[in-house]
Design an enzyme around this catalytic site. Structure first.
Site, PDB file in Angstrom:
ATOM      1  N   HIS A 182      -0.467   2.691  -8.510  1.00 33.28           N
ATOM      2  CA  HIS A 182      -1.378   3.750  -8.078  1.00 33.28           C
ATOM      3  C   HIS A 182      -2.716   3.663  -8.812  1.00 33.28           C
ATOM      4  O   HIS A 182      -3.309   4.702  -9.165  1.00 33.28           O
ATOM      5  CB  HIS A 182      -0.755   5.124  -8.306  1.00 33.28           C
ATOM      6  CG  HIS A 182       0.349   5.457  -7.354  1.00 33.28           C
ATOM      7  ND1 HIS A 182       1.133   6.580  -7.495  1.00 33.28           N
ATOM      8  CD2 HIS A 182       0.821   4.810  -6.265  1.00 33.28           C
ATOM      9  CE1 HIS A 182       2.033   6.624  -6.527  1.00 33.28           C
ATOM     10  NE2 HIS A 182       1.870   5.548  -5.763  1.00 33.28           N
ATOM     11  N   THR A 218      -1.707   5.551   2.120  1.00 31.63           N
ATOM     12  CA  THR A 218      -2.903   4.712   2.072  1.00 31.63           C
ATOM     13  C   THR A 218      -2.960   3.831   3.312  1.00 31.63           C
ATOM     14  O   THR A 218      -1.946   3.287   3.745  1.00 31.63           O
ATOM     15  CB  THR A 218      -2.909   3.835   0.810  1.00 31.63           C
ATOM     16  OG1 THR A 218      -2.889   4.679  -0.348  1.00 31.63           O
ATOM     17  CG2 THR A 218      -4.149   2.955   0.761  1.00 31.63           C
ATOM     18  N   LEU A 269       0.859  -1.170   0.000  1.00 31.55           N
ATOM     19  CA  LEU A 269       0.000   0.000   0.000  1.00 31.55           C
ATOM     20  C   LEU A 269       0.903   1.232   0.000  1.00 31.55           C
ATOM     21  O   LEU A 269       1.975   1.222   0.606  1.00 31.55           O
ATOM     22  CB  LEU A 269      -0.904   0.029   1.246  1.00 31.55           C
ATOM     23  CG  LEU A 269      -2.040  -0.985   1.315  1.00 31.55           C
ATOM     24  CD1 LEU A 269      -2.762  -0.882   2.658  1.00 31.55           C
ATOM     25  CD2 LEU A 269      -3.029  -0.792   0.176  1.00 31.55           C
ATOM     26  N   ASP A 270       0.462   2.303  -0.652  1.00 33.05           N
ATOM     27  CA  ASP A 270       1.232   3.532  -0.647  1.00 33.05           C
ATOM     28  C   ASP A 270       1.396   4.048   0.779  1.00 33.05           C
ATOM     29  O   ASP A 270       0.602   3.730   1.679  1.00 33.05           O
ATOM     30  CB  ASP A 270       0.529   4.602  -1.484  1.00 33.05           C
ATOM     31  CG  ASP A 270       0.401   4.210  -2.944  1.00 33.05           C
ATOM     32  OD1 ASP A 270       1.213   3.387  -3.402  1.00 33.05           O
ATOM     33  OD2 ASP A 270      -0.523   4.710  -3.611  1.00 33.05           O
ATOM     34  N   LYS A 271       2.399   4.892   0.963  1.00 34.16           N
ATOM     35  CA  LYS A 271       2.684   5.447   2.285  1.00 34.16           C
ATOM     36  C   LYS A 271       1.469   6.153   2.872  1.00 34.16           C
ATOM     37  O   LYS A 271       1.205   6.067   4.086  1.00 34.16           O
ATOM     38  CB  LYS A 271       3.871   6.415   2.185  1.00 34.16           C
ATOM     39  CG  LYS A 271       4.307   7.007   3.506  1.00 34.16           C
ATOM     40  CD  LYS A 271       5.483   7.963   3.303  1.00 34.16           C
ATOM     41  CE  LYS A 271       5.883   8.642   4.601  1.00 34.16           C
ATOM     42  NZ  LYS A 271       6.984   9.616   4.409  1.00 34.16           N
TER      43      LYS A 271
END
Length: 230
Positions: free
Chosen positions: A183, A104, A100-102
């Site tokens: 993304h 998110t 997961l993105d930072k």
């Protein structure tokens, strides 16, 4: 497997330290002292380190409620990682299933079972993932229909696979996708003229993030949850 690999995985010590204790004669395998680190042993053998039995960890399957600001990596010299949140005796054997993105939050799976994580993340598996997005503007029905049909992402040749989209109050929307492009959720909303302000993953396959699990906390998957994934 190699005896130094066994000792490292069973104890959590770095491979370099495992090499030392083996060369110093501190390891017995089925009653025989082993000093050559490249010796291959049966993983089911009785292994003693300083007269204490050591064993390999079994398969480990965890869910983590990832908080914002933490990176989905095993190590990072600049940022806190999700593995820093895992207080587990065999943490050294674990890896993150996907990422997961930072910025998110939400459901993240962690395991030491490489085959299992590959089945979940492999593009051909098409494991659905559900996200709750807070948007800059309320999603229109026209925008939702575009997402359900598939949209053109910047830099991509074809359309995305059709998504499941639910318009919610307060400029929120729930989206389920079965791909894992870079993304992707943010780019899909951008493709219909919107912008994601916050993003939270609620589900992977049949596993739903435990509503009683606070951000930054983890627990083991139940057998039912395990069966809900490939």
């Amino acid at each position: 497997m190699r005896v130094d690999q066994f000792v490292s995985q069973a104890t959590g010590m770095p491979r370099s330290e495992a090499v030392k204790v083996i060369r110093w004669g501190q390891v017995l395998v089925d009653g025989v002292k082993i000093t050559k680190t490249s010796t291959h042993i049966d993983p089911t053998a009785e292994v003693l380190l300083d007269d204490e039995t050591i064993v390999l960890p079994g398969d480990i399957y965890l869910m983590l409620h990832k908080p914002v600001g933490v990176v989905s990596a095993t190590e990072d010299v600049e940022h806190q990682t999700v593995m820093d949140l895992i207080d587990h005796p065999h943490r050294h054997t674990l890896h993150v299933v996907g990422r997961l993105d930072k910025d998110t939050t939400g459901l993240l799976l962690i395991t030491n079972d490489g085959d299992w994580s590959h089945r979940i993340t492999a593009p051909k598996s098409h494991v659905p993932k559900t996200y709750l997005a807070t948007l800059a503007w309320a999603l229109t029905e026209e925008g939702a229909e575009q997402l359900r049909a598939g949209v053109q992402l910047h830099g991509e040749k074809g359309l995305t696979k059709p998504a499941e989209v639910e318009i919610l109050p307060d400029q929120q929307a729930r989206m389920t996708i079965s791909e894992g492009k870079y993304h992707q959720v943010k780019r899909m909303f951008a493709a219909v003229g919107n912008r994601v302000e916050t993003l939270h993953r609620e589900r992977i396959g049949g596993v739903v993030l435990d509503g009683e699990l606070p951000p930054g906390e983890w627990r083991e998957l139940t057998s039912v949850e395990r069966e809900a994934l490939p």
